[in-house]
Design an enzyme around this catalytic site. Structure first.
Site, mmCIF file in Angstrom:
data_model
loop_
_atom_site.group_PDB
_atom_site.id
_atom_site.type_symbol
_atom_site.label_atom_id
_atom_site.label_comp_id
_atom_site.label_asym_id
_atom_site.label_seq_id
_atom_site.Cartn_x
_atom_site.Cartn_y
_atom_site.Cartn_z
ATOM 1 C CG ASN A 158 10.217 29.729 37.470
ATOM 2 O OD1 ASN A 158 9.765 30.747 37.972
ATOM 3 N ND2 ASN A 158 11.540 29.516 37.360
ATOM 4 C CE1 TYR A 216 9.120 38.432 31.327
ATOM 5 C CE2 TYR A 216 7.465 40.027 32.004
ATOM 6 C CZ TYR A 216 8.299 38.976 32.303
ATOM 7 O OH TYR A 216 8.321 38.453 33.578
ATOM 8 C CB VAL A 268 9.911 38.506 42.303
ATOM 9 C CG1 VAL A 268 10.389 37.531 43.381
ATOM 10 C CG2 VAL A 268 8.443 38.285 41.980
HETATM 11 N N1 LIG Z 1 11.362 38.811 38.963
HETATM 12 C C1 LIG Z 1 10.224 39.416 38.657
HETATM 13 O O1 LIG Z 1 10.013 40.578 39.017
HETATM 14 C C2 LIG Z 1 9.172 38.674 37.886
HETATM 15 C C3 LIG Z 1 7.891 39.228 37.813
HETATM 16 C C4 LIG Z 1 6.898 38.554 37.128
HETATM 17 C C5 LIG Z 1 7.177 37.344 36.519
HETATM 18 N N2 LIG Z 1 8.442 36.835 36.576
HETATM 19 C C6 LIG Z 1 8.669 35.545 35.928
HETATM 20 O O2 LIG Z 1 9.107 34.620 36.903
HETATM 21 C C7 LIG Z 1 9.863 33.582 36.268
HETATM 22 C C8 LIG Z 1 11.147 33.349 37.036
HETATM 23 O O3 LIG Z 1 11.997 34.459 36.881
HETATM 24 P P1 LIG Z 1 12.943 34.996 38.049
HETATM 25 O O4 LIG Z 1 12.343 36.225 38.564
HETATM 26 O O5 LIG Z 1 13.245 33.900 39.003
HETATM 27 O O6 LIG Z 1 14.254 35.410 37.219
HETATM 28 P P2 LIG Z 1 15.626 34.596 36.972
HETATM 29 O O7 LIG Z 1 16.271 35.248 35.800
HETATM 30 O O8 LIG Z 1 16.390 34.535 38.242
HETATM 31 O O9 LIG Z 1 15.157 33.121 36.634
HETATM 32 C C9 LIG Z 1 14.800 32.699 35.345
HETATM 33 C C10 LIG Z 1 15.416 31.340 35.134
HETATM 34 O O10 LIG Z 1 14.993 30.850 33.858
HETATM 35 C C11 LIG Z 1 16.125 30.271 33.245
HETATM 36 N N3 LIG Z 1 15.989 30.193 31.798
HETATM 37 C C12 LIG Z 1 16.091 31.207 30.896
HETATM 38 N N4 LIG Z 1 15.970 30.725 29.655
HETATM 39 C C13 LIG Z 1 15.795 29.386 29.766
HETATM 40 C C14 LIG Z 1 15.611 28.341 28.839
HETATM 41 N N5 LIG Z 1 15.599 28.563 27.507
HETATM 42 N N6 LIG Z 1 15.447 27.078 29.297
HETATM 43 C C15 LIG Z 1 15.467 26.831 30.643
HETATM 44 N N7 LIG Z 1 15.647 27.777 31.563
HETATM 45 C C16 LIG Z 1 15.812 29.045 31.132
HETATM 46 C C17 LIG Z 1 17.279 31.181 33.659
HETATM 47 O O11 LIG Z 1 18.539 30.581 33.427
HETATM 48 C C18 LIG Z 1 16.950 31.412 35.118
HETATM 49 O O12 LIG Z 1 17.504 30.410 35.953
HETATM 50 C C19 LIG Z 1 10.071 34.050 34.830
HETATM 51 O O13 LIG Z 1 9.142 33.405 34.001
HETATM 52 C C20 LIG Z 1 9.773 35.536 34.889
HETATM 53 O O14 LIG Z 1 9.347 36.046 33.658
HETATM 54 C C21 LIG Z 1 9.435 37.477 37.251
#
Ligand SMILES: NC(=O)c1ccc[n+]([C@@H]2O[C@H](COP(=O)([O-])OP(=O)(O)OC[C@H]3O[C@@H](n4cnc5c(N)ncnc54)[C@H](O)[C@@H]3O)[C@@H](O)[C@H]2O)c1
Length: 256
Positions: free
Chosen positions: A101, A166, A199
């Site tokens: 994730n 991305y 999200v």
């Molecule tokens: N929020 C959205 O709208 C959305 C939409 C589509 C996909 N996503 C994807 O969902 C996933 C979760 O994102 P989120 O929305 O919870 O955002 P978020 O930023 O709250 O969570 C991402 C997490 O990944 C961690 N992270 C970053 N780099 C890292 C690394 N090198 N090693 C380990 N952990 C690392 C961060 O510290 C954070 O805790 C991501 O892959 C994101 O791309 C998010």
């Protein structure tokens, strides 16, 4: 209207005794996935680079009676993955659930996108999942009903201006998922992709005008619990014939 998040009280224990590792588990969707999987009976490892947030999230889960451990894991580091493998192997000798994730975002038009930035986004979002899968396959083989979820994004299949790195990483997640599903099916390991729309999490806090909300038929961002419910389904035996596919949870974004 956003549904009320599950408290865990009313959930069945579909994942009783399963061992799960969730990357990016310190906050946002990853923390919600950890909470949901633990609520359904799983032992959870939360892996992240945000050590304070991760330790706090794990502590919150333990305070509710769940078995939760935080570990520092930069998903782009093969050494960190080896250390995670040792920890899970020593404690449980197997892994049943892996949720890739962790992710980062960069918003820069292609012409101005620096190679370092491109490499960093790809190394966390895509190489991180590759390393996780590769490292954990031996432990997943020893698991029960083993399942992997790779988090993609609606910008993977669609693309979006300013999101070249991305979107490429998230499109790559879909190819990785399909190929891993084919290669690991003989071992009974299922691999699926989660494709979230917008999200509400810190990753998009800076987005202007609500990001994709104006283009989302349901007219809002998802709550993290709505993604966690999808992950819980994908890793449970309810999805025992589901592999190599994409579960789109986007409020209708892709139907436009
Ligand atoms: N929020 C959205 O709208 C959305 C939409 C589509 C996909 N996503 C994807 O969902 C996933 C979760 O994102 P989120 O929305 O919870 O955002 P978020 O930023 O709250 O969570 C991402 C997490 O990944 C961690 N992270 C970053 N780099 C890292 C690394 N090198 N090693 C380990 N952990 C690392 C961060 O510290 C954070 O805790 C991501 O892959 C994101 O791309 C998010």
């Amino acid at each position: 209207m956003t549904p009320t998040p599950h408290t865990g009280d009313t959930l069945t224990h579909r994942l009783s005794g399963r061992v799960a590792l969730i990357t990016g588990g310190a906050r946002g969707q990853g923390a919600a996935h950890a909470y949901r999987l633990a609520s359904e009976g799983a032992v959870v490892f939360l892996a992240d680079v945000l050590d304070e947030d991760g330790a706090r999230t794990a502590e919150e889960l333990r305070s509710k009676g769940f078995d939760a451990t935080y570990l520092h894991l930069d998903v782009s580091s093969p050494d960190d993955w080896q250390a995670a493998h040792r920890l899970v192997d020593d404690k449980h000798d197997r892994l049943d659930i892996l949720v890739n994730n962790a992710g980062i975002v960069d918003v820069t038009n292609l012409e101005d996108l620096a190679l370092d930035t491109w490499n960093r986004v790809l190394s966390v979002n895509l190489t991180g999942a590759f390393l996780g899968l590769k490292t954990m396959i031996p432990l997943l083989r020893k698991g029960t009903g083993s399942a992997v979820v790779n988090t993609s994004s609606i910008f993977g299949p669609s693309g979006a201006i300013g999101y070249a790195a991305y979107a490429a990483s998230k499109a790559g997640m879909l190819g990785l998922t399909r190929t891993a599903a084919l290669e690991l099916a003989p071992d009974g390991i299922r691999v699926n992709a989660l494709v979230p729309g917008g999200v509400s999490t810190p990753i998009n806090a800076q987005e202007a005008q609500g990001g994709v909300v104006p283009e989302t038929p349901l007219g809002r961002r998802a709550d993290v619990t709505e993604l966690a419910a999808a992950v819980a389904y994908l890793v449970s035996d309810d999805a025992s014939f589901v592999t190599g596919t994409e579960l789109v949870v986007d409020g209708g974004f892709r139907t436009r």
